[in-house]
Design an enzyme around this catalytic site. Structure first.
Site, PDB file in Angstrom:
ATOM      1  N   HIS A 447      38.127   0.444  16.176  1.00 51.48           N
ATOM      2  CA  HIS A 447      37.598  -0.310  15.995  1.00 51.48           C
ATOM      3  C   HIS A 447      38.192  -0.800  14.836  1.00 51.48           C
ATOM      4  O   HIS A 447      38.524  -1.860  14.168  1.00 51.48           O
ATOM      5  CB  HIS A 447      36.130  -1.029  15.633  1.00 51.48           C
ATOM      6  CG  HIS A 447      35.720  -1.396  17.106  1.00 51.48           C
ATOM      7  ND1 HIS A 447      35.216  -0.184  17.403  1.00 51.48           N
ATOM      8  CD2 HIS A 447      35.678  -1.841  17.399  1.00 51.48           C
ATOM      9  CE1 HIS A 447      34.914  -0.333  18.520  1.00 51.48           C
ATOM     10  NE2 HIS A 447      34.805  -2.229  18.749  1.00 51.48           N
ATOM     11  N   GLU A 686      33.238  -4.293  30.800  1.00 56.60           N
ATOM     12  CA  GLU A 686      34.108  -3.031  30.514  1.00 56.60           C
ATOM     13  C   GLU A 686      34.044  -1.984  30.839  1.00 56.60           C
ATOM     14  O   GLU A 686      34.518  -0.603  29.865  1.00 56.60           O
ATOM     15  CB  GLU A 686      33.716  -2.705  29.032  1.00 56.60           C
ATOM     16  CG  GLU A 686      33.308  -3.658  28.517  1.00 56.60           C
ATOM     17  CD  GLU A 686      32.564  -3.865  26.538  1.00 56.60           C
ATOM     18  OE1 GLU A 686      33.896  -3.504  26.216  1.00 56.60           O
ATOM     19  OE2 GLU A 686      31.646  -4.113  25.975  1.00 56.60           O
ATOM     20  N   ASP A 710      37.744  -1.045  25.913  1.00 59.11           N
ATOM     21  CA  ASP A 710      36.529   0.162  27.107  1.00 59.11           C
ATOM     22  C   ASP A 710      37.217   0.496  27.968  1.00 59.11           C
ATOM     23  O   ASP A 710      36.729   1.300  28.894  1.00 59.11           O
ATOM     24  CB  ASP A 710      34.930  -0.526  26.470  1.00 59.11           C
ATOM     25  CG  ASP A 710      34.863  -0.020  25.217  1.00 59.11           C
ATOM     26  OD1 ASP A 710      34.769   0.931  24.632  1.00 59.11           O
ATOM     27  OD2 ASP A 710      34.122  -0.806  24.278  1.00 59.11           O
ATOM     28  N   CYS A 757      39.516 -10.096  26.358  1.00 60.41           N
ATOM     29  CA  CYS A 757      39.980 -10.186  25.184  1.00 60.41           C
ATOM     30  C   CYS A 757      39.580  -8.118  24.800  1.00 60.41           C
ATOM     31  O   CYS A 757      39.176  -8.348  23.615  1.00 60.41           O
ATOM     32  CB  CYS A 757      38.162 -10.394  24.218  1.00 60.41           C
ATOM     33  SG  CYS A 757      36.776  -9.374  25.423  1.00 60.41           S
TER      34      CYS A 757
HETATM   35  C1  PEP Z   1      37.158  -4.494  24.638  1.00 59.72           C
HETATM   36  O1  PEP Z   1      36.005  -2.893  24.694  1.00 59.72           O
HETATM   37  O2  PEP Z   1      38.194  -4.000  25.428  1.00 59.72           O
HETATM   38  C2  PEP Z   1      35.889  -5.039  23.380  1.00 59.72           C
HETATM   39  C3  PEP Z   1      36.966  -6.478  23.735  1.00 59.72           C
HETATM   40  O3  PEP Z   1      35.118  -4.521  22.738  1.00 59.72           O
HETATM   41  P1  PEP Z   1      35.083  -3.747  21.822  1.00 59.72           P
HETATM   42  O4  PEP Z   1      36.664  -3.090  22.082  1.00 59.72           O
HETATM   43  O5  PEP Z   1      34.441  -4.638  20.184  1.00 59.72           O
HETATM   44  O6  PEP Z   1      34.646  -2.833  22.162  1.00 59.72           O
HETATM   45 MG    MG Z   2      34.232  -2.763  24.023  1.00 59.97          MG
END
Ligand code: PEP
Ligand code: MG
Length: 828
Positions: A447, A686, A710, A757
């Site tokens: 993150h 995910e 994920d 995303c």
């Molecule tokens: C993902 O897991 O691809 C996602 C967009 O969520 P995050 O990166 O916030 O876990």
């Molecule tokens: Mg995620």
């Protein structure tokens, strides 16, 4: 063999003491606990539970009962009265200190000693501690101050071969080993002519300034003198349990090969940055100047603050160990040792007792003194440990003052060097100061890396601990396109990188100029290219980059870095501000996705061995319905006025989705208004199970958005925060693409749109294959939008479908990347 019963007001305390005692006495000793009351978290004691524990522990050789305090003693006495007369004589209630007594009793019981002797050993359990602290009658001053009698001391000389000498972690291991024997141990740096100092003090050992190649002398006196020296020799031969660290410029474990004078890591956010090395500086806390009137009270407050700080650090350690493995989390051991370091604590206690100052003032002064002596050392790596000490010191100070621990700040412009970045720290980065980010560990889809990309800050992660040795102010050049950090780069390299940086900025400006127009494929299909954001402040940059909406609002960033949960009103205001700024463009609000690497202090959870496989995302929301419900009400209030979509993260099963929808329905009811008609409800895909069962989930939602970050980590069993498996974690792996394909097929079969995303959505190389699989919305870090819109405009969907079909048949991620690179090359 005598067995033990531990009676405490707290179940956890009783079990913890039993665990310690078993650890020392071995599994053969029978230890039963009677902690707390029937209800799992209730604190208290109950005679019936004590009686049951005595019966479970029953041994004809006798049962020794240890109690913590107050009613524990009364309950134990009552339990004794409830026992049949003939058994009572074999049960002994013992006034020993609870933890030390349990440990001493377990060790003695294991030797087959009779009940009297076990009880006597337990009762004397405080003796080692008193001796260590110099508080036992007839015992000399603490180990650190009385000189050792060389005539009776055993000695050992060692050359320290570790790359950084006895810096924090090896020094911590040294101190731990030296302290675990019955011997007074001192150590001197013969090369530098410093010492000897007590080997029980991390601060004292570390300030000897033992560098690579230095010779040290260890002196030991006491019953275990020979054993402690043998153990220390072995420890030194094991390199003080440090992982092998390559020399600067030597072949690196990181993916890129480093040229001389550079460190190689993993590109995490593209771009080039030139500037001086900078570190986070712990902010200052105001310490009131009042005199203390109750020294004993101040000393107790100090103990409480130290314990609270230790609990925080243990929690951080567990979180990091869960993500990157226990060996990398070892730095926290050194942090914990600061909290027990007599070299710091003794002056604090003395000031409180003798100078009548508050614990906060005494603590701050002692930490400053100790940090200043670290800073006076010749070795830059060791000098840098002063920052560690100050940050631990700040944590204790915050607990003493009863205020939240303030977030670190970057005070001057430059390239931020850090061990790793917590998402909350990354969220607070100011791109005007943080020209680039270079971290020792972390993966490209962590993150922190995602945040750096959103902020347009070039970042390289996984550079190894060498990056932490670089002195503040050293000129650096960060080439985050290839993952290299050049240390003190020569002028010609600076010129070359500067030219590349300018060319890149110009190309980006050109792409931005056309980015506001919608992105249509060559055959006229409009693709929504949206932004991933975490806070209202990011909206202007996202709009400037040409976003068609927000495809992922990571709401958890509104929740991080605070002491309490934002209220429904606060959340409503934040979501409304974003929705308004989007001027009619759609906004996908993701329900809170915390847990794993995004823990919330006020949503404390018991530590989990595998937090990424634990209670995170929607699982946490369902476990804490009041949190989810409050958020859903806030979202619904904004959805009544704006174009809002709601999305649930980490959905694994249909039952979870249904439970989440039920909460949404209940939230509508609580608000007392009908559900806004335009409100679309979607899920993130995910977890591989969700992708494979997308045909069952799709009919119950309006859209599916694939979270490839994920999804990739779970499909390839590669932790997204661990640089050592970063090469595995490729969202373009055909196994991941097949999961995306399954989701798209299910979406198409039920007339639901599918988006992506995850970070791969922002990679123009991936655009044709994702569109070819059926993805119709791409949401990404805002700086990537212009280039992806360009890639969409260059895509022909017919050709993209063929390309996707071919990619699905390939056996490796590398083969997919080759295919896509060729496709790019073939473009008109
Ligand atoms: C993902 O897991 O691809 C996602 C967009 O969520 P995050 O990166 O916030 O876990
Ligand atoms: Mg995620």
């Amino acid at each position: 063999m005598v067995s033990l019963v531990l009676v405490s007001h707290s179940r956890r305390l009783a079990e913890g003491a039993a665990e310690l005692a078993r650890g020392m006495g071995g599994p053969d000793v029978r230890i039963e606990t009677a902690g707390g009351l029937e209800a799992p978290e209730a604190v208290g004691t109950d005679a019936a539970l004590v009686l049951a524990a005595i019966e479970r522990a029953w041994s004809e050789d006798g049962v020794l009962v240890l109690m913590d305090l107050g009613s524990a003693i009364l309950s134990a006495e009552m339990a004794l009265d409830m026992l049949p007369q003939e058994r009572r004589a074999k049960v002994r209630l013992c006034a020993a200190p609870f933890v030390e007594g349990a440990v001493a009793a377990a060790v003695t019981a294991r030797l087959g000693a009779p009940l009297d002797q076990v009880a006597a050993e337990a009762a004397g359990g405080l003796q080692p501690k008193l001796t260590h602290l110099g508080e036992a009658p007839g015992v000399a001053a603490p180990a650190s101050s009385a000189p050792l009698d060389r005539a009776v001391a055993r000695t050992l000389r060692l050359i320290v071969r570790n790359a950084h000498g006895l810096h924090a972690r090896p020094a911590a291991r040294f101190v731990q080993t030296a302290s675990s024997f019955d011997a007074d141990v001192r150590v001197a740096n013969l090369t530098a002519g410093r010492g000897p100092v007590s080997a029980r003090s991390l601060n004292a050992v570390a300030t000897l300034g033992v560098g690579k190649g230095d010779e040290i002398e260890v002196l030991a006196v006491g019953p275990d003198a020979d054993r402690v020296l043998a153990a220390l020799r072995e420890l030194a031969e094991r390199g003080f349990d440090e992982e092998f660290e390559p020399e600067l410029g030597a072949e690196s474990a990181a993916p890129a090969t480093a040229p001389p004078g550079a460190l190689a890591g993993i590109p995490a956010s593209p771009g080039i940055a030139l500037g001086p090395a900078r570190r986070f500086h712990p902010p200052q806390l105001e310490v009131p100047s009042a005199r203390a009137t109750d020294p004993e009270g101040e000393l107790r407050a100090l103990e409480r603050a130290l314990a609270a700080a230790a609990a925080d650090i243990e929690a951080q350690r567990a979180a990091v160990a869960g993500r990157v493995g226990a060996s990398r989390a070892g730095i926290f051991d050194a942090h914990l040792l600061f909290l027990r370091d007599e070299g710091i604590l003794e002056p604090v206690r003395r000031r409180i007792r003798e100078e009548g100052v508050t614990a906060a003032a005494a603590w701050r002064a002692a930490v400053e003194e100790a940090a200043a002596s670290w800073e006076a050392l010749p070795d830059p790596y060791q000098r840098a440990r002063a920052a560690d000490l100050r940050s631990v010191g700040l944590r204790v100070l915050a607990h003493l003052l009863g205020v939240p621990v303030p977030a670190p700040r970057l005070e001057e412009e430059g390239i931020l060097l850090a061990p790793d970045l917590a998402p909350a720290d990354a969220a607070g980065l100011d791109p005007a100061r943080a020209l680039g980010v270079a971290t020792a560990s972390g993966g490209p889809t962590s993150h922190a890396a995602i945040l750096a990309r959103s902020l347009g800050i070039p970042a390289v992660v996984g550079l190894g601990e060498r990056v932490l040795e670089i002195a503040e102010g050293t000129p650096l050049a960060l080439d985050a396109d290839v993952g290299l950090l050049h240390v003190a780069p020569p002028p010609e390299l600076v010129r070359e990188l500067e030219a590349r940086r300018r060319a890149r900025a110009e190309a980006e400006a050109a792409a931005r100029a056309e980015a506001r127009a919608p992105a249509r494929t060559r055959d006229g299909i409009e693709i929504e290219v949206a932004a991933n954001i975490g806070a209202p402040q990011e909206i202007p940059a996202a709009l400037a980059a040409g976003c068609d909406g927000v495809g992922l609002l990571r709401t958890e960033f509104l929740f991080l870095g605070r002491a309490t949960m934002p209220s429904e009103e606060e959340q409503t205001a934040a979501y409304r501000e974003i929705a308004r700024a989007l001027e009619g463009r759609p906004l996908v609000i993701r329900a809170l996705d915390v847990g794993a690497d995004k823990p919330l202090p006020y949503l404390a959870q018991p530590p989990e061995p595998n937090p990424f496989l634990g209670v995170r995302g929607l699982r946490l929301g369902l476990a804490r319905p009041e949190v989810l419900r409050t958020q859903l009400r806030a979202i619904l209030r904004v959805a009544a006025e704006h174009r809002v979509r709601v999305m649930f993260p980490m959905v694994t099963t249909l039952e979870e989705l249904r439970a989440a929808r039920e909460h949404l329905r209940a939230a509508v009811e609580e608000l007392g208004r009908p559900i806004p008609e335009a409100l679309e409800v979607g899920i993130m895909v995910e977890v591989p199970a969700a992708a494979l069962l997308a045909h069952a989930l799709a009919p119950e939602v309006d859209f599916l958005s694939v979270g490839t970050n994920d999804l990739t980590q779970y499909a390839l069993a590669a932790d997204r925060g661990n640089e050592r498996v970063a090469a595995l974690s490729d969202a373009l792996h055909p196994a991941v693409l097949r999961l995306v394909a399954a989701t798209c097929e299910a979406g198409a079969a039920h007339g639901r749109w599918v988006g992506v995303c995850g970070e791969v959505a922002g990679d123009p190389l991936a655009t044709p294959v994702l569109l070819g699989l059926g993805v119709r919305e791409l949401s990404m870090n805002p700086p990537a939008i212009p280039a992806v819109k360009r890639a969409v405009r260059a895509t022909d969907l017919g050709r993209a479908r063929e390309l996707a079909a071919r990619a699905l048949e390939l056996p490796t991620a590398a083969a997919v990347r080759d295919l896509l690179a060729t496709e790019l090359g073939d473009r008109p």
